[in-house]
Motif scaffolding. Sequence first.
Motif, mmCIF file in Angstrom:
data_model
loop_
_atom_site.group_PDB
_atom_site.id
_atom_site.type_symbol
_atom_site.label_atom_id
_atom_site.label_comp_id
_atom_site.label_asym_id
_atom_site.label_seq_id
_atom_site.Cartn_x
_atom_site.Cartn_y
_atom_site.Cartn_z
ATOM 1 N N TYR A 51 -11.046 19.577 -131.612
ATOM 2 C CA TYR A 51 -10.548 18.825 -130.521
ATOM 3 C C TYR A 51 -9.372 19.531 -129.793
ATOM 4 C CZ TYR A 51 -13.577 14.978 -130.347
ATOM 5 O OH TYR A 51 -14.805 13.930 -130.404
ATOM 6 N N THR A 52 -8.508 20.122 -130.540
ATOM 7 C CA THR A 52 -7.597 21.116 -129.796
ATOM 8 C C THR A 52 -8.209 22.170 -128.984
ATOM 9 O OG1 THR A 52 -6.039 20.632 -131.531
ATOM 10 C CG2 THR A 52 -5.651 22.714 -130.229
ATOM 11 N N LEU A 53 -9.308 22.866 -129.481
ATOM 12 C CA LEU A 53 -9.943 24.042 -128.825
ATOM 13 C C LEU A 53 -10.506 23.222 -127.567
ATOM 14 C CD1 LEU A 53 -11.465 25.843 -131.801
ATOM 15 C CD2 LEU A 53 -9.530 26.570 -130.375
ATOM 16 N N ILE A 54 -11.383 22.155 -127.820
ATOM 17 C CA ILE A 54 -11.974 21.534 -126.657
ATOM 18 C C ILE A 54 -11.202 21.228 -125.455
ATOM 19 C CG2 ILE A 54 -13.338 19.472 -125.761
ATOM 20 C CD1 ILE A 54 -14.817 19.683 -128.768
ATOM 21 N N PHE A 55 -9.990 20.634 -126.085
ATOM 22 C CA PHE A 55 -8.958 20.247 -125.019
ATOM 23 C C PHE A 55 -8.457 21.356 -124.103
ATOM 24 C CE2 PHE A 55 -8.226 16.058 -127.223
ATOM 25 C CZ PHE A 55 -8.783 15.176 -126.411
ATOM 26 N N CYS A 56 -8.153 22.556 -124.840
ATOM 27 C CA CYS A 56 -7.591 23.759 -124.144
ATOM 28 C C CYS A 56 -8.640 24.208 -123.188
ATOM 29 C CB CYS A 56 -7.128 24.737 -125.340
ATOM 30 S SG CYS A 56 -5.760 24.253 -126.229
ATOM 31 N N ILE A 57 -9.733 24.460 -123.722
ATOM 32 C CA ILE A 57 -10.804 25.115 -122.903
ATOM 33 C C ILE A 57 -11.098 24.114 -121.589
ATOM 34 C CG2 ILE A 57 -13.133 25.774 -122.749
ATOM 35 C CD1 ILE A 57 -12.748 26.753 -125.791
ATOM 36 N N TRP A 58 -11.376 22.918 -121.992
ATOM 37 C CA TRP A 58 -11.689 21.727 -120.827
ATOM 38 C C TRP A 58 -10.585 22.074 -119.824
ATOM 39 C CZ3 TRP A 58 -15.603 19.417 -118.979
ATOM 40 C CH2 TRP A 58 -15.127 18.169 -118.206
ATOM 41 N N PHE A 59 -9.525 21.767 -120.084
ATOM 42 C CA PHE A 59 -8.302 21.650 -119.069
ATOM 43 C C PHE A 59 -8.188 23.036 -118.518
ATOM 44 C CE2 PHE A 59 -6.940 17.961 -121.826
ATOM 45 C CZ PHE A 59 -7.447 17.106 -120.910
ATOM 46 N N LEU A 60 -8.220 24.118 -119.412
ATOM 47 C CA LEU A 60 -8.099 25.506 -118.531
ATOM 48 C C LEU A 60 -9.328 25.601 -117.571
ATOM 49 C CD1 LEU A 60 -6.817 27.796 -121.166
ATOM 50 C CD2 LEU A 60 -5.618 26.901 -119.186
ATOM 51 N N LEU A 61 -10.326 25.307 -117.917
ATOM 52 C CA LEU A 61 -11.474 25.483 -116.858
ATOM 53 C C LEU A 61 -11.462 24.538 -115.525
ATOM 54 C CD1 LEU A 61 -14.869 25.788 -119.176
ATOM 55 C CD2 LEU A 61 -13.743 27.330 -117.692
ATOM 56 N N LEU A 62 -10.947 23.171 -115.958
ATOM 57 C CA LEU A 62 -10.666 22.372 -114.906
ATOM 58 C C LEU A 62 -9.521 22.701 -113.883
ATOM 59 C CD1 LEU A 62 -10.955 18.893 -116.399
ATOM 60 C CD2 LEU A 62 -12.318 19.705 -114.839
ATOM 61 N N GLY A 63 -8.366 23.626 -114.479
ATOM 62 C CA GLY A 63 -7.374 23.846 -113.757
ATOM 63 C C GLY A 63 -7.952 25.106 -113.064
ATOM 64 N N MET A 64 -8.479 26.099 -113.512
ATOM 65 C CA MET A 64 -9.181 27.099 -112.886
ATOM 66 C C MET A 64 -10.026 26.684 -111.531
ATOM 67 S SD MET A 64 -11.389 30.517 -114.165
ATOM 68 C CE MET A 64 -12.926 29.382 -114.632
ATOM 69 N N LEU A 65 -10.845 25.668 -111.703
ATOM 70 C CA LEU A 65 -11.815 25.099 -110.666
ATOM 71 C C LEU A 65 -10.814 24.544 -109.472
ATOM 72 C CD1 LEU A 65 -14.577 24.490 -109.954
ATOM 73 C CD2 LEU A 65 -14.207 22.363 -110.764
ATOM 74 N N GLU A 66 -9.823 23.806 -110.036
ATOM 75 C CA GLU A 66 -9.151 23.136 -109.102
ATOM 76 C C GLU A 66 -8.318 24.248 -108.363
ATOM 77 O OE1 GLU A 66 -6.473 20.590 -110.942
ATOM 78 O OE2 GLU A 66 -7.954 19.004 -111.479
ATOM 79 N N TYR A 67 -7.664 25.207 -108.845
ATOM 80 C CA TYR A 67 -7.102 26.334 -108.126
ATOM 81 C C TYR A 67 -8.125 27.197 -107.238
ATOM 82 C CZ TYR A 67 -4.925 31.063 -107.348
ATOM 83 O OH TYR A 67 -4.480 31.809 -106.775
ATOM 84 N N LEU A 68 -9.124 27.497 -107.557
ATOM 85 C CA LEU A 68 -10.152 27.974 -106.710
ATOM 86 C C LEU A 68 -10.472 27.242 -105.586
ATOM 87 C CD1 LEU A 68 -12.574 29.842 -109.403
ATOM 88 C CD2 LEU A 68 -10.926 30.997 -107.687
ATOM 89 N N VAL A 69 -10.670 25.882 -105.577
ATOM 90 C CA VAL A 69 -11.031 25.155 -104.440
ATOM 91 C C VAL A 69 -9.632 25.086 -103.498
ATOM 92 C CG1 VAL A 69 -11.404 22.704 -103.820
ATOM 93 C CG2 VAL A 69 -12.601 23.651 -105.768
ATOM 94 N N ILE A 70 -8.667 24.765 -104.098
ATOM 95 C CA ILE A 70 -7.395 24.663 -103.367
ATOM 96 C C ILE A 70 -7.248 26.099 -102.626
ATOM 97 C CG2 ILE A 70 -4.826 24.491 -103.151
ATOM 98 C CD1 ILE A 70 -5.375 22.273 -105.679
ATOM 99 N N ARG A 71 -7.255 27.105 -103.158
ATOM 100 C CA ARG A 71 -7.249 28.446 -102.547
ATOM 101 C C ARG A 71 -8.281 28.617 -101.537
ATOM 102 N NH1 ARG A 71 -8.899 33.770 -104.729
ATOM 103 N NH2 ARG A 71 -7.668 35.345 -103.713
ATOM 104 N N PHE A 72 -9.339 28.317 -101.769
ATOM 105 C CA PHE A 72 -10.637 28.373 -100.600
ATOM 106 C C PHE A 72 -10.069 27.410 -99.538
ATOM 107 C CE2 PHE A 72 -14.196 26.380 -98.749
ATOM 108 C CZ PHE A 72 -14.622 27.598 -98.205
ATOM 109 N N ILE A 73 -9.586 26.295 -99.794
ATOM 110 C CA ILE A 73 -9.328 25.472 -98.559
ATOM 111 C C ILE A 73 -8.096 25.965 -97.892
ATOM 112 C CG2 ILE A 73 -8.094 23.079 -98.086
ATOM 113 C CD1 ILE A 73 -10.091 22.145 -100.243
ATOM 114 N N TRP A 74 -7.038 26.509 -98.755
ATOM 115 C CA TRP A 74 -5.846 27.153 -97.850
ATOM 116 C C TRP A 74 -6.075 28.110 -97.036
ATOM 117 C CZ3 TRP A 74 -1.206 25.825 -97.031
ATOM 118 C CH2 TRP A 74 -0.084 26.790 -96.869
ATOM 119 N N LYS A 75 -7.133 29.233 -97.563
ATOM 120 C CA LYS A 75 -7.386 30.348 -97.171
ATOM 121 C C LYS A 75 -8.158 29.989 -95.718
ATOM 122 C CE LYS A 75 -6.364 33.812 -100.423
ATOM 123 N NZ LYS A 75 -5.816 35.115 -99.828
#
Length: 83
Positions: A51-75
């Motif tokens: 579950y530690t591995l799952i939580f780390c991977i899950w939240f990093l993937l979500l953070g990356m997705l959120e970052y890309l969406v916010i960056r696209f909207i900003w640009k």
Amino acid sequence: MKHPLETLVSAAGILLLAFLSCLLLPAPALTLSLANRLMETFHLVDLNQLYTLIFCIWFLLLGMLEYLVIRFIWKRWFSIERV
């Protein structure tokens, strides 16, 4: 010209959004049979490691997705430099 710290800011933004995702979005839950199969596949000692591995991977993937969406909207809509 790009800013020299842009890659560092990108990584920090992904991590920050991953931490925010920890507060907002639940991680996927596994069935016991799937968890046991994953533990055997990755040679893990107990369920806490899995579950530690799952939580780390899950939240990093979500953070990356959120970052890309916010960056696209900003640009796309809020950027000062228009071509």
